[in-house]
Scaffold this active site. Structure first.
Site, PDB file in Angstrom:
ATOM      1  N   GLY A 215       0.829  -1.207   0.000  1.00  0.00           N
ATOM      2  CA  GLY A 215       0.000   0.000   0.000  1.00  0.00           C
ATOM      3  C   GLY A 215       0.855   1.244   0.000  1.00  0.00           C
ATOM      4  CG  ASN A 216      -0.228   4.685  -1.536  1.00  0.00           C
ATOM      5  OD1 ASN A 216      -0.925   5.526  -0.968  1.00  0.00           O
ATOM      6  ND2 ASN A 216      -0.635   4.038  -2.626  1.00  0.00           N
ATOM      7  NE  ARG A 217       4.206   8.222   4.821  1.00  0.00           N
ATOM      8  CZ  ARG A 217       5.070   9.231   4.848  1.00  0.00           C
ATOM      9  NH1 ARG A 217       6.118   9.201   4.054  1.00  0.00           N
ATOM     10  NH2 ARG A 217       4.887  10.240   5.657  1.00  0.00           N
TER      11      ARG A 217
END
Ligand code: CTP
Length: 423
Positions: A215-217
């Site tokens: 995933g990412n932030r």
């Protein structure tokens, strides 16, 4: 007092409170505004005090509370409070209060204060769904918007009884956020009725196995703020949300939850044909694991090899695909397509130069670009950057809350549509 971007802090806000069950939530609005440094004067209606006592509002605001024009007559309070305010917020506004405001009544301190005010006015209705959709209320809302007041879309959800539907007061922080955006001088005209707006937000999750993903932030805050402002502009809004922080649903918007890039692409492609404005604010993963294991990869087992080295393949580019579909005539030709670019500069090329190249590569109409070096944007409450147009112009997006930035982006989308649409 001004903040580092030169914006005035500490606005004088009059908070009007109508006599509905949601009056208790006004206490949280007072607290939110006060915490941000605003000076809040609460003016309840007589019936609001049947739900929350004057002492509560006095303690929270730090000012005396009155409902009538006959208190503090020597200070001409019924004129002074409205005249001195930077913003009037009315939350909750009952159907009866909407009718009195639309009719220009001045039979209590709140309505009298609204009549003398020249500042922005934010009205936040809360009532049962039937009352909200009643033709009399619809007409009153239209009249109030015609006066230039911002009437917030109610949230959809549980009402006083067992019923659910549109009519619920939005969350106090949503009210306080919109109040601050209006107090900062941004406008949200109700000029997009009949438009369909499709927005993606948040990060995508690419599965490795049933419990793990890449995933990412991204928090999704900017996309949610865009959906909120688009709905306040009167548009019919669909928000395709990936992985986001716990964010309340933007009042008036329909949310579709997705996880992977594949699911997001399908959700966007399915709805793009009917959209007048498409905004890709999501942080889409460029690559995904070639295969997602059907069962959990166990440490020490044979499948653990798949955790130490993951074979990746490229994801489709959703934004570029939408631009191509418009070229191919599968979307309306007049659909405005907006992309986002979170860039960092390096010794040879600035973040802005990278953004310009990205706009050309993606082929969208507008690109909201920001410099994310130094942890400035992800998960944060404020944003800033540049808005690049396909015609080569670059406009600065002023530092502000994500709602302030959304108001600026959608004002630019509106200007783009006015320029490019035939009369
Ligand atoms: N985007 C998309 N599909 C992808 C990747 C990105 O639709 N597979 C969209 C994003 O939502 C955003 C814009 O394209 O609106 C730019 O995203 P970004 O990640 O900055 O672009 P990339 O093409 O991945 O460029 P980079 O080489 O900088 O990673």
């Amino acid at each position: 007092m001004q903040d580092e971007s030169g914006q005035k802090q500490g606005h004088r806000i009059v908070l009007g409170v109508g006599g509905g069950i949601a009056a208790y939530k006004a206490c949280h609005v007072v607290r939110d505004l006060k915490e941000a440094g605003d000076d809040v004067r609460v003016i309840p209606t007589e019936s609001a005090l049947k739900f929350v006592g004057a002492a509560t509002f006095e303690a929270l605001s730090g000012h005396p509370v009155s409902t009538t024009v006959f208190d503090a007559v020597d200070e001409v309070q019924h004129v002074r409070l409205g005249q001195e305010a930077d913003l009037i917020v009315i939350a909750p506004a009952t159907a009866d209060l909407l009718a009195r405001l639309a009719g220009g009544r001045a039979d209590d301190l709140l309505t009298a204060s609204v009549l003398v005010a020249t500042c922005p006015v934010l009205i936040v209705p809360a009532m049962h769904t039937e009352m909200w959709f009643n033709p009399a209320t619809r007409r009153n809302v239209e009249i109030l918007r015609g006066y230039g007041y911002t009437v917030m879309e109610p949230a959809h959800g549980r009402l006083t009884g067992k019923d659910t539907g549109p009519g619920r007061l939005p969350e106090p922080e949503q009210i306080a956020d919109l109040a601050r955006t209006l107090a900062a001088g941004f406008t949200v005209p109700h000029s997009w009725a009949g438009l369909n707006v499709l927005i993606s937000a948040g990060g995508t999750q690419e599965p490795i196995d049933p419990v793990r993903f890449i995933g990412n932030r991204s928090s999704g805050r900017q996309g949610f703020a865009l959906a909120e402002i688009a709905a306040q502009r009167g548009a019919s809004v669909t928000l395709v949300a990936g992985d986001t922080a716990q964010l309340p649903t933007p009042p008036g918007a329909k949310v579709i939850r997705v996880r992977s890039t594949g699911e997001m692409k399908e959700a966007m492609d399915d709805r793009a044909a009917g959209a007048d404005v498409i905004i890709m604010a999501a942080a889409v993963a460029d690559f995904r694991p070639q295969t997602a294991a059907a069962t959990k990869m166990k440490k020490g087992s044979e499948s653990a090899a798949g955790l130490t080295s993951i074979e990746m393949i490229e994801n489709p580019d959703i934004l570029a695909g939408l631009v191509q579909s418009r070229r191919d005539g599968e979307l309306q030709r007049a659909t405005t397509i907006v992309g986002f670019a979170a860039e960092t500069g390096d010794e040879r090329t600035s973040a802005l130069e990278y953004a310009k190249a990205k706009l050309a590569r993606k082929g969208c109409d507008l690109l909201m670009a920001n410099d994310v070096s130094g942890d400035a944007v992800f998960g944060k409450l404020r944003n800033r950057g540049w808005l690049l147009s396909a015609d080569g112009t670059v406009a600065e997006v002023r530092d502000g809350t994500k709602l302030d930035v959304a108001a600026q982006i959608l004002a630019a989308v509106d200007a783009h549509r006015t320029r490019s649409l035939p009369n």
